[in-house]
Design a protein around this motif. Sequence first.
Motif, PDB file in Angstrom:
ATOM      1  N   LYS A  64      37.526  44.811  60.802  1.00 53.79           N
ATOM      2  CA  LYS A  64      36.524  45.543  61.587  1.00 53.79           C
ATOM      3  C   LYS A  64      35.650  46.401  60.669  1.00 53.79           C
ATOM      4  CE  LYS A  64      36.053  48.896  65.315  1.00 53.79           C
ATOM      5  NZ  LYS A  64      36.752  49.777  66.240  1.00 53.79           N
ATOM      6  N   ARG A 109      33.464  44.069  58.427  1.00 51.04           N
ATOM      7  CA  ARG A 109      32.338  43.524  59.195  1.00 51.04           C
ATOM      8  C   ARG A 109      31.218  44.547  59.311  1.00 51.04           C
ATOM      9  NH1 ARG A 109      35.861  40.775  63.984  1.00 51.04           N
ATOM     10  NH2 ARG A 109      35.861  38.633  63.217  1.00 51.04           N
ATOM     11  N   GLY A 169      28.508  40.318  58.590  1.00 51.38           N
ATOM     12  CA  GLY A 169      29.870  40.467  59.101  1.00 51.38           C
ATOM     13  C   GLY A 169      30.228  39.384  60.103  1.00 51.38           C
ATOM     14  N   ASP A 170      29.189  38.764  60.689  1.00 50.92           N
ATOM     15  CA  ASP A 170      29.421  37.673  61.638  1.00 50.92           C
ATOM     16  C   ASP A 170      30.025  36.447  60.965  1.00 50.92           C
ATOM     17  OD1 ASP A 170      28.397  39.256  63.637  1.00 50.92           O
ATOM     18  OD2 ASP A 170      26.411  38.323  63.623  1.00 50.92           O
ATOM     19  N   TYR A 216      41.794  34.695  61.027  1.00 55.73           N
ATOM     20  CA  TYR A 216      40.355  34.739  60.737  1.00 55.73           C
ATOM     21  C   TYR A 216      39.923  33.542  59.892  1.00 55.73           C
ATOM     22  CZ  TYR A 216      40.791  39.519  62.338  1.00 55.73           C
ATOM     23  OH  TYR A 216      41.036  40.609  63.097  1.00 55.73           O
TER      24      TYR A 216
END
Length: 163
Positions: A136, A139, A146-147, A157
């Motif tokens: 988090k 990003r 960060g996408d 992830y």
Amino acid sequence: LQKIRETSQIPIIMLTAKTSEEDELNGFNLGVDEYIAKPFSPKILVARVNAVIRRGAMDNASGNGEVMEAGGIRVDIGAHTAAVDGKEIFLSVKEFELLSYFIQNQGIALSRETILNNVWNYDYFGDARTIDTHVKKLRSKLGSKGDYIKTIWGMGYKFDTSL
């Protein structure tokens, strides 16, 4: 800790009496590399200190000027710097290691356990959800890039610049 992180990426171990999950996540959000709550075993403390030192030594040993780039993100392992579209961003040690690991493993679905084992090594005794906190924060620091860090629900992830 916030003041230190403004100018330094020195590894930091937080030793505290605060034991709640919220306190631990707050510590990681602020940039701590290890969080140890009292009471603790002196042997575990020594093991964690050694792990942080070992990770630092490995970073220095592998820092042979390797530069990785993906989708406008540039990571210089030797200089321990990261940039997005040519603008330097400041990452904690763990955020930097996590970003480097993601770039090295582009397009590969990574479980939280795999990430823990490879970024935190086998020396981390906490909850695998600490990865979520670091992702988090990472990003956020990467901005629109960060996408590239995709959540794979129930697993982990994947870093993918193809979209």
